[in-house]
Design a protein around this motif. Structure first.
Motif, PDB file in Angstrom:
ATOM      1  N   UNK A 118       0.652  -0.909   0.254  1.00 30.53           N
ATOM      2  CA  UNK A 118       0.200  -0.406  -0.233  1.00 30.53           C
ATOM      3  C   UNK A 118       0.833   1.714   0.240  1.00 30.53           C
ATOM      4  N   UNK A 119       1.732   0.952   0.751  1.00 35.94           N
ATOM      5  CA  UNK A 119       2.701   2.225   0.692  1.00 35.94           C
ATOM      6  C   UNK A 119       4.048   2.705  -0.696  1.00 35.94           C
ATOM      7  N   UNK A 120       3.605   1.249  -1.041  1.00 35.07           N
ATOM      8  CA  UNK A 120       4.591   1.521  -2.189  1.00 35.07           C
ATOM      9  C   UNK A 120       3.387   2.336  -3.016  1.00 35.07           C
ATOM     10  N   UNK A 121       2.003   1.661  -3.314  1.00 35.11           N
ATOM     11  CA  UNK A 121       1.167   2.073  -4.031  1.00 35.11           C
ATOM     12  C   UNK A 121       1.472   3.587  -4.204  1.00 35.11           C
ATOM     13  N   UNK A 122       1.040   4.221  -2.670  1.00 35.21           N
ATOM     14  CA  UNK A 122       0.300   5.853  -2.682  1.00 35.21           C
ATOM     15  C   UNK A 122       2.603   6.453  -3.382  1.00 35.21           C
ATOM     16  N   UNK A 123       3.040   5.819  -3.107  1.00 37.07           N
ATOM     17  CA  UNK A 123       4.467   6.272  -3.219  1.00 37.07           C
ATOM     18  C   UNK A 123       4.424   6.540  -4.904  1.00 37.07           C
ATOM     19  N   UNK A 124       3.983   5.559  -5.914  1.00 35.16           N
ATOM     20  CA  UNK A 124       4.057   5.853  -7.038  1.00 35.16           C
ATOM     21  C   UNK A 124       3.252   6.703  -7.088  1.00 35.16           C
ATOM     22  N   UNK A 125       2.032   7.290  -7.002  1.00 39.73           N
ATOM     23  CA  UNK A 125       1.371   8.117  -7.559  1.00 39.73           C
ATOM     24  C   UNK A 125       1.453   9.611  -7.510  1.00 39.73           C
ATOM     25  N   UNK A 126       2.384   9.587  -6.321  1.00 41.15           N
ATOM     26  CA  UNK A 126       3.491  10.876  -5.914  1.00 41.15           C
ATOM     27  C   UNK A 126       4.432  11.408  -7.125  1.00 41.15           C
ATOM     28  N   UNK A 157       6.930  23.173 -20.895  1.00 44.47           N
ATOM     29  CA  UNK A 157       6.955  23.276 -23.056  1.00 44.47           C
ATOM     30  C   UNK A 157       8.572  23.437 -23.448  1.00 44.47           C
ATOM     31  N   UNK A 158       8.780  22.651 -23.905  1.00 40.78           N
ATOM     32  CA  UNK A 158       9.953  22.278 -24.740  1.00 40.78           C
ATOM     33  C   UNK A 158      10.432  23.555 -25.516  1.00 40.78           C
ATOM     34  N   UNK A 159      11.704  24.056 -24.545  1.00 39.80           N
ATOM     35  CA  UNK A 159      12.229  25.608 -24.974  1.00 39.80           C
ATOM     36  C   UNK A 159      14.316  25.465 -24.657  1.00 39.80           C
ATOM     37  N   UNK A 160      14.302  24.872 -24.306  1.00 43.53           N
ATOM     38  CA  UNK A 160      15.814  24.076 -24.273  1.00 43.53           C
ATOM     39  C   UNK A 160      16.331  24.274 -26.086  1.00 43.53           C
ATOM     40  N   UNK A 161      17.680  24.237 -25.871  1.00 47.15           N
ATOM     41  CA  UNK A 161      18.964  23.465 -26.435  1.00 47.15           C
ATOM     42  C   UNK A 161      18.713  22.217 -25.947  1.00 47.15           C
ATOM     43  N   UNK A 162      18.932  21.561 -24.906  1.00 40.30           N
ATOM     44  CA  UNK A 162      19.035  20.467 -24.712  1.00 40.30           C
ATOM     45  C   UNK A 162      18.249  19.509 -24.158  1.00 40.30           C
ATOM     46  N   UNK A 163      18.020  18.400 -24.214  1.00 47.66           N
ATOM     47  CA  UNK A 163      17.397  17.461 -23.977  1.00 47.66           C
ATOM     48  C   UNK A 163      17.154  16.458 -23.024  1.00 47.66           C
ATOM     49  N   UNK A 164      16.738  16.320 -21.978  1.00 41.93           N
ATOM     50  CA  UNK A 164      17.007  15.890 -20.748  1.00 41.93           C
ATOM     51  C   UNK A 164      15.787  14.595 -20.321  1.00 41.93           C
ATOM     52  N   UNK A 165      16.716  13.274 -19.560  1.00 44.04           N
ATOM     53  CA  UNK A 165      15.915  12.120 -19.669  1.00 44.04           C
ATOM     54  C   UNK A 165      15.379  12.259 -18.796  1.00 44.04           C
ATOM     55  N   UNK A 166      14.284  11.632 -17.989  1.00 41.46           N
ATOM     56  CA  UNK A 166      13.814  12.180 -16.427  1.00 41.46           C
ATOM     57  C   UNK A 166      12.933  10.036 -16.872  1.00 41.46           C
ATOM     58  N   UNK A 167      14.199   9.623 -15.167  1.00 44.39           N
ATOM     59  CA  UNK A 167      13.773   8.165 -14.964  1.00 44.39           C
ATOM     60  C   UNK A 167      13.034   8.169 -13.592  1.00 44.39           C
ATOM     61  N   UNK A 168      12.271   7.556 -13.804  1.00 45.69           N
ATOM     62  CA  UNK A 168      11.843   6.841 -11.989  1.00 45.69           C
ATOM     63  C   UNK A 168      11.577   5.574 -12.281  1.00 45.69           C
ATOM     64  N   UNK A 169      11.340   4.711 -11.134  1.00 46.49           N
ATOM     65  CA  UNK A 169      10.422   3.611 -10.954  1.00 46.49           C
ATOM     66  C   UNK A 169      10.584   2.871  -9.560  1.00 46.49           C
TER      67      UNK A 169
END
Length: 191
Positions: A144-152, A164-176
């Motif tokens: 339950x705690x893991x599921x609640x954290x995942x929602x956040x 908005x896509x405005x910069x010159x560099x693309x950044x990746x964002x990985x979470x899990x």
């Protein structure tokens, strides 16, 4: 005060749960993931996508068709160019995630469907250039705690998707969040 146009430039739902193996397989190809990523910015034609990924138009058209058939892309508008209707494709949702809709006897999820493997490959250059920002933490939690954290976490990912896509560099964002069966734990405290 300037207003920033919404990202992307067409209407789409926030999330779609992928329950069909064909949908998940459609995401299993790195080029198709790149196409989906590009369409976070704005709708695009096959010609524009082919130029962006530096691949033949026919190859990109094939991958776009796979994504359309899987319900992950759709035509969001057209324009007439020299007696031909040019199609602009867009995502059907801001975020896709694999749901638990798989029933017994259905095809299993492909083993190569691992966003962390993709992130590891993409982040190698940033690591070598000392530009990788990352954390890994471990905590014992209830389901339950893991599921609640995942929602956040999902809320944060949706916020990142809306930037908005405005910069010159693309950044990746990985979470899990993932369970670990062999991580050491301290013994119970004794008085």
């Amino acid at each position: 005060m300037s207003t920033t146009p919404p990202t992307p430039d067409y209407e789409l739902v926030d999330t779609i749960v992928l329950t069909e193996p064909a949908q998940v397989r459609a995401l299993g190809d790195p080029l198709r993931n790149t196409i989906l990523g590009l369409l976070h910015e704005r709708a695009a034609t096959v010609t524009e996508l082919a130029a962006a990924v530096k691949r033949p138009k026919g190859t990109v058209a094939h991958h776009v068709n796979v994504l359309v058939e899987a319900g992950l892309l759709r035509v969001v508008r057209t324009r007439r160019v020299r007696a031909i209707d040019e199609r602009f494709y867009g995502r059907t949702a801001r975020m896709f995630y694999v749901g638990s809709g798989q029933s017994a006897g259905s095809d299993p999820l492909p083993l190569d469907f691992n966003d962390f493997e993709v992130a590891a490959r993409e982040s190698a250059g940033a690591y070598q250039a000392h530009q990788l920002w990352a954390f890994i933490r471990h905590a014992r939690l209830s389901e339950q705690e893991a599921a609640e954290f995942w929602l956040r976490i999902k809320d944060l990912v949706q916020e990142f998707d809306r930037v908005p896509r405005s910069g010159d560099t693309t950044y990746g964002f990985a979470v899990g969040i993932y369970p670990i069966t062999d991580y050491p734990t301290l013994p119970a405290e004794t008085d």
